[in-house]
Write a protein that holds these residues in place. Structure first.
Motif, mmCIF file in Angstrom:
data_model
loop_
_atom_site.group_PDB
_atom_site.id
_atom_site.type_symbol
_atom_site.label_atom_id
_atom_site.label_comp_id
_atom_site.label_asym_id
_atom_site.label_seq_id
_atom_site.Cartn_x
_atom_site.Cartn_y
_atom_site.Cartn_z
ATOM 1 N N UNK A 1 0.812 -1.228 0.000
ATOM 2 C CA UNK A 1 0.000 0.000 0.000
ATOM 3 C C UNK A 1 0.841 1.273 0.000
ATOM 4 N N UNK A 2 2.151 1.146 0.043
ATOM 5 C CA UNK A 2 3.003 2.318 0.050
ATOM 6 C C UNK A 2 3.253 2.851 -1.346
ATOM 7 N N UNK A 3 3.997 3.945 -1.450
ATOM 8 C CA UNK A 3 4.346 4.484 -2.770
ATOM 9 C C UNK A 3 5.037 3.416 -3.622
ATOM 10 N N UNK A 4 4.632 3.348 -4.877
ATOM 11 C CA UNK A 4 5.163 2.351 -5.803
ATOM 12 C C UNK A 4 5.007 0.935 -5.253
ATOM 13 N N UNK A 5 3.895 0.729 -4.565
ATOM 14 C CA UNK A 5 3.527 -0.584 -4.028
ATOM 15 C C UNK A 5 4.542 -1.099 -3.006
ATOM 16 N N UNK A 6 5.150 -0.171 -2.280
ATOM 17 C CA UNK A 6 6.046 -0.592 -1.202
ATOM 18 C C UNK A 6 5.246 -1.317 -0.135
#
Length: 276
Positions: free
Chosen positions: A160-165
């Motif tokens: 769920x983080x930036x760039x699917x982190x």
């Protein structure tokens, strides 16, 4: 919720015993049940009882001329029975979810199966690898300084983080047969914040471990035909609000339920006037 290890039910609600030998710790759900108003409960109970009365009006009319007290007891028990059935189902769903997360065997339970299937769908859609992404299931959080403890349903990584982190989530399961999958209550944020900002977690050998660096928190609503992950603002402000409810609970639980009345002085007793 399942009955967590070290948790026990008392006349004041659930408390946890501390394996380190300290005083008992009030449970997070006990705090929310005692120190947070639940304005939706009374309308829900009235609605459920009224619907039952209308649906069973012939039986009520037939029994009204008989044992009136028993009839009233049965009517009053309608909402309590519904609450207990829902709680029992929720406990069984939590138990199944824990065993599924740990890839442990579980007993057959057709009533639980639809909710379990939705959990499986959730994992599949988010690409959850049970071996790599599940950090813990049914883990106990404690805060000895403030005097509370609670159990988190699941900690897992989601992209769920930036760039699917991958971010570490603390998730609590909620079940219902009537509420939409998108619905939550504000106090859910307090519940998650209380766990997130605990001092320690209990490891399997009952020693303390550090609280993992939880980045997000949310409610995973499981329904028979749907599910929804709802992020919650379980931040420091929510934790301060929880601490207010905690103080209310810690005052109310030992408080007396009866105080001596103040009697007026006898008619012939002398009185004095305080000097200005």
């Amino acid at each position: 919720m399942t009955q967590p290890r070290h948790a026990r039910d008392t006349e004041r609600g659930r408390y946890y015993s501390d394996p380190a030998g300290g005083p008992d710790l009030v449970s997070v759900t006990n705090v929310l049940g005692t120190g947070v108003a639940k304005p939706a409960l009374v309308p829900w109970a009235v609605k459920l009882t009224a619907e039952w009365a209308v649906d069973n009006r012939s039986e009520i009319a037939r029994r009204a001329s008989g044992d009136r007290e028993q009839l009233l007891k049965d009517i009053k028990a309608v909402h309590r029975d519904a609450r207990d059935r829902a709680a029992d189902l929720g406990t069984r769903v939590h138990d199944r979810a824990e065993k599924m997360a740990l890839q442990a065997p579980f007993a057959a339970d057709p009533e639980v199966d639809p909710y379990a299937r939705q959990l499986t769908v959730f994992w599949k859609r988010w690409g959850v690898d049970l071996d790599q992404h599940i950090v813990a299931a049914e883990i106990t959080f404690i805060h000895r300084r403030l005097g509370y403890a609670g159990t988190g349903d699941c900690m897992l990584y989601l992209p769920t983080g930036p760039r699917r982190r991958m971010e570490l989530w603390l998730i609590d399961y909620k079940t219902s047969s009537t509420r939409p999958a998108s619905s939550v209550y504000p106090e859910h944020a307090l519940q998650l914040a209380a766990l997130r900002y605990s001092e320690a977690v209990l490891l399997p050998d009952d020693t303390d471990g550090p609280v993992p660096p939880i980045e997000r928190a949310g409610i995973l609503n499981l329904r028979q035909r749907s599910h929804a992950l709802v992020p919650m603002p379980a931040d420091r402000r929510a934790h301060r609000a929880f601490r207010g409810a905690l103080e209310t609970t810690k005052w109310l639980h030992p408080a007396s339920t009866a105080y001596p009345a103040l009697l007026p002085p006898a008619a012939d007793a002398p009185t004095t006037r305080k000097a200005a």
